[in-house]
Motif scaffolding. Structure first.
Motif, PDB file in Angstrom:
ATOM      1  N   LYS A 121    -108.731  56.390  28.523  1.00 50.80           N
ATOM      2  CA  LYS A 121    -108.704  56.456  29.976  1.00 50.80           C
ATOM      3  C   LYS A 121    -109.348  57.770  30.410  1.00 50.80           C
ATOM      4  O   LYS A 121    -109.066  58.822  29.848  1.00 50.80           O
ATOM      5  CB  LYS A 121    -107.261  56.386  30.485  1.00 50.80           C
ATOM      6  CG  LYS A 121    -106.586  55.042  30.230  1.00 50.80           C
ATOM      7  CD  LYS A 121    -105.164  55.029  30.782  1.00 50.80           C
ATOM      8  CE  LYS A 121    -104.498  53.683  30.525  1.00 50.80           C
ATOM      9  NZ  LYS A 121    -103.100  53.666  31.029  1.00 50.80           N
ATOM     10  N   VAL A 122    -110.214  57.664  31.398  1.00 48.47           N
ATOM     11  CA  VAL A 122    -110.945  58.839  31.874  1.00 48.47           C
ATOM     12  C   VAL A 122    -110.639  59.036  33.357  1.00 48.47           C
ATOM     13  O   VAL A 122    -110.731  58.080  34.133  1.00 48.47           O
ATOM     14  CB  VAL A 122    -112.462  58.660  31.660  1.00 48.47           C
ATOM     15  CG1 VAL A 122    -113.225  59.909  32.095  1.00 48.47           C
ATOM     16  CG2 VAL A 122    -112.765  58.334  30.193  1.00 48.47           C
ATOM     17  N   PRO A 123    -110.244  60.251  33.774  1.00 46.37           N
ATOM     18  CA  PRO A 123    -110.155  61.482  32.979  1.00 46.37           C
ATOM     19  C   PRO A 123    -108.896  61.538  32.112  1.00 46.37           C
ATOM     20  O   PRO A 123    -107.969  60.758  32.308  1.00 46.37           O
ATOM     21  CB  PRO A 123    -110.111  62.566  34.056  1.00 46.37           C
ATOM     22  CG  PRO A 123    -109.418  61.903  35.215  1.00 46.37           C
ATOM     23  CD  PRO A 123    -109.924  60.496  35.202  1.00 46.37           C
ATOM     24  N   HIS A 124    -108.918  62.439  31.168  1.00 43.48           N
ATOM     25  CA  HIS A 124    -107.719  62.794  30.416  1.00 43.48           C
ATOM     26  C   HIS A 124    -106.879  63.662  31.340  1.00 43.48           C
ATOM     27  O   HIS A 124    -107.279  64.761  31.709  1.00 43.48           O
ATOM     28  CB  HIS A 124    -108.130  63.566  29.161  1.00 43.48           C
ATOM     29  CG  HIS A 124    -106.980  64.127  28.383  1.00 43.48           C
ATOM     30  ND1 HIS A 124    -107.100  65.259  27.602  1.00 43.48           N
ATOM     31  CD2 HIS A 124    -105.695  63.727  28.247  1.00 43.48           C
ATOM     32  CE1 HIS A 124    -105.943  65.527  27.024  1.00 43.48           C
ATOM     33  NE2 HIS A 124    -105.072  64.610  27.407  1.00 43.48           N
ATOM     34  N   MET A 125    -105.718  63.133  31.731  1.00 44.34           N
ATOM     35  CA  MET A 125    -104.904  63.835  32.716  1.00 44.34           C
ATOM     36  C   MET A 125    -103.439  63.805  32.297  1.00 44.34           C
ATOM     37  O   MET A 125    -102.906  62.748  31.944  1.00 44.34           O
ATOM     38  CB  MET A 125    -105.052  63.178  34.089  1.00 44.34           C
ATOM     39  CG  MET A 125    -104.285  63.862  35.203  1.00 44.34           C
ATOM     40  SD  MET A 125    -104.472  63.013  36.808  1.00 44.34           S
ATOM     41  CE  MET A 125    -106.235  63.116  37.047  1.00 44.34           C
ATOM     42  N   GLY A 126    -102.804  64.973  32.322  1.00 38.86           N
ATOM     43  CA  GLY A 126    -101.379  65.061  32.023  1.00 38.86           C
ATOM     44  C   GLY A 126    -101.100  65.976  30.848  1.00 38.86           C
ATOM     45  O   GLY A 126    -101.943  66.760  30.414  1.00 38.86           O
ATOM     46  N   TRP A 127     -99.891  65.866  30.337  1.00 34.86           N
ATOM     47  CA  TRP A 127     -99.413  66.746  29.270  1.00 34.86           C
ATOM     48  C   TRP A 127     -99.813  66.210  27.907  1.00 34.86           C
ATOM     49  O   TRP A 127     -99.760  65.010  27.658  1.00 34.86           O
ATOM     50  CB  TRP A 127     -97.901  66.898  29.350  1.00 34.86           C
ATOM     51  CG  TRP A 127     -97.460  67.560  30.610  1.00 34.86           C
ATOM     52  CD1 TRP A 127     -97.194  66.964  31.810  1.00 34.86           C
ATOM     53  CD2 TRP A 127     -97.266  68.963  30.815  1.00 34.86           C
ATOM     54  NE1 TRP A 127     -96.853  67.910  32.754  1.00 34.86           N
ATOM     55  CE2 TRP A 127     -96.881  69.137  32.175  1.00 34.86           C
ATOM     56  CE3 TRP A 127     -97.376  70.077  29.995  1.00 34.86           C
ATOM     57  CZ2 TRP A 127     -96.609  70.396  32.707  1.00 34.86           C
ATOM     58  CZ3 TRP A 127     -97.105  71.324  30.534  1.00 34.86           C
ATOM     59  CH2 TRP A 127     -96.726  71.479  31.868  1.00 34.86           C
TER      60      TRP A 127
END
Length: 210
Positions: A121-127
């Motif tokens: 999944k793009v963008p890579h977002m989160g912890w």
């Protein structure tokens, strides 16, 4: 004094607040003379590599950062600041600062996860986690269980593995912490990563590169 480089990218105030919280003096500046005269330099950023480099060239900040690097002054890049230290970026086909040989490459939503659980999944977002692959003074006190906050679609790919200090698994393993001599950079946001991020930031504020 720590200079936080203003090259038109976002998140400068958050970085300044984090540095001030650690009781270090800092200034947000786009003045090349103030940057080359600083004791330490941080260049964070949220945005596109192409526009960042265009603004830096217009303000003479690219040459200032290269002077800082050559002078051995401690430097810290964050997020986009971790990408534009490469020779180039696939984003906007941008020519970058060339402090670390290599390029910044794009995640793709057609890129299959190496875990066999679909596509990235793009963008890579989160912890996400950090695997320390080479020791560094900025990692002192960092635990294997610590997680850091990411928001990005591009990631650094140094030509030499010697310049990679930490990796992160996002279906593929990518370099999330890189460095060379007096320069260190993280793809994750130190200022948004709670205590582990502040720890690395404080380590930078105390770091005396050999």
């Amino acid at each position: 004094m720590i200079a936080i480089v203003d090259y038109g990218a976002g998140n400068l105030t958050s970085v300044a607040r984090a540095v001030s919280f650690l009781s270090y003096d800092c200034v947000i500046t786009d003045d090349p003379a103030q940057i080359t005269g600083a004791e330490r330099v941080i260049f964070p950023g949220v945005g596109a590599a192409g526009s960042a480099m265009e603004t830096m060239r217009e303000r003479g900040l690219d040459d200032a950062l290269k002077q800082v690097f050559k002078a051995g002054i401690p430097m810290l890049g964050i997020c986009v600041g971790c990408q534009i230290i490469m020779d180039s970026s696939q984003e906007n086909d941008a020519a970058c600062l060339g402090m670390i040989p290599g390029s910044a490459k794009a995640f793709s939503d057609t890129m299959p996860s190496e875990h066999g659980d679909g596509f990235l999944k793009v963008p890579h977002m989160g912890w996400n986690g950090l695997d320390v692959v080479r020791s560094h003074p900025l990692f002192e006190g960092v635990k294997k269980t610590d997680e850091f906050y990411f928001v990005h679609s591009y990631y650094p790919v140094p030509r030499s593995g010697d310049d990679v200090f930490g990796t992160t698994d996002y279906g593929i393993k990518f370099a999330s912490a890189v460095g060379k001599h007096n320069l260190f950079a993280t793809q994750f946001h130190l200022e948004k990563s709670g205590k582990p991020g502040l720890l690395i930031l404080e380590n930078f504020c105390r770091w005396a590169p050999c």
